[in-house]
Design an enzyme around this catalytic site. Sequence first.
Site, PDB file in Angstrom:
ATOM      1  N   SER A  98      -3.245 -20.389 -45.570  1.00 29.39           N
ATOM      2  CA  SER A  98      -4.217 -19.468 -46.152  1.00 29.39           C
ATOM      3  C   SER A  98      -4.910 -18.644 -45.066  1.00 29.39           C
ATOM      4  CB  SER A  98      -5.210 -20.247 -47.019  1.00 29.39           C
ATOM      5  OG  SER A  98      -5.956 -19.383 -47.824  1.00 29.39           O
ATOM      6  N   ASP A 199       0.866 -18.818 -56.774  1.00 27.13           N
ATOM      7  CA  ASP A 199      -0.312 -19.073 -55.955  1.00 27.13           C
ATOM      8  C   ASP A 199      -1.499 -18.436 -56.672  1.00 27.13           C
ATOM      9  OD1 ASP A 199      -2.384 -18.900 -54.003  1.00 27.13           O
ATOM     10  OD2 ASP A 199      -0.923 -18.877 -52.373  1.00 27.13           O
ATOM     11  N   HIS A 229      -1.091 -22.963 -54.142  1.00 29.58           N
ATOM     12  CA  HIS A 229      -1.619 -22.433 -52.877  1.00 29.58           C
ATOM     13  C   HIS A 229      -1.645 -23.468 -51.750  1.00 29.58           C
ATOM     14  CE1 HIS A 229      -3.734 -19.846 -50.150  1.00 29.58           C
ATOM     15  NE2 HIS A 229      -4.736 -20.711 -50.048  1.00 29.58           N
TER      16      HIS A 229
END
Length: 252
Positions: A98, A199, A229
Amino acid sequence: MSTTPLQVLPGAEPLYSVGSRIGVLVSHGFTGSPQSMRFLAEGFARAGYTVAMPRLTGHGTTPAEMAASTASDWTADIVAAMRWLEERCDVLFMTGLSMGGALTVWAAGQFPERFAGIMPINAALRMESPDLAALAFNPDAPAELPGIGSDIKAEGVKELAYPVTPVPAIKHLITIGAVAEMLLPRVKCPALIIQSREDHVVPPHNGELIYNGIGSTEKELLWLENSYHVATLDNDKELILERSLAFIRKHS
């Protein structure tokens, strides 16, 4: 004013492990903690590599501390971990989830001669959320929003992340993503770009954005079909480790 250090949440501790002269820098994401990357980091250490997984400033303690932290704090944390590895290793790789994926791209673009390869995972370069952007410099914005952690497909698996998102930190997340995107042409090392098809936090086409934008001649986009995610805690975590280890072996 108290200078007592804040208590780190159990499971959010950093990991530094000395192994071979090949080093791997591992970064967690926004509002998360090293817990989300520990399976990967420990896998690298078991394989004999030297591993540095810092706890980014303001993470793994309290949302109030994160609200006071900045993009400069987080990039400084990455550089400090990189310097620690440089003292012990000849070859460096980096991976991150991320915002950690955006920091991975940032590091490879900022220091294009430093890394032998990168493995960004669901990297947050473009959030593409006008509502999120509208909070970045809004003087009337609330102090917190609901948290974004634990976007995980596997049943019963939880990410150690804040239950809230500190709004003052949002502009710093957006800044890191924007700078990382602008640095894409400077990324020259081999890249294994890992992206979940589904995601709910970061738009999946970020993987294609990185693949098409980096200056690397050797690059691969690995699509994950069974994770959301936080893929490093999800159904594809073993696949991520397996492919990452193969990538490191190939390029070291």
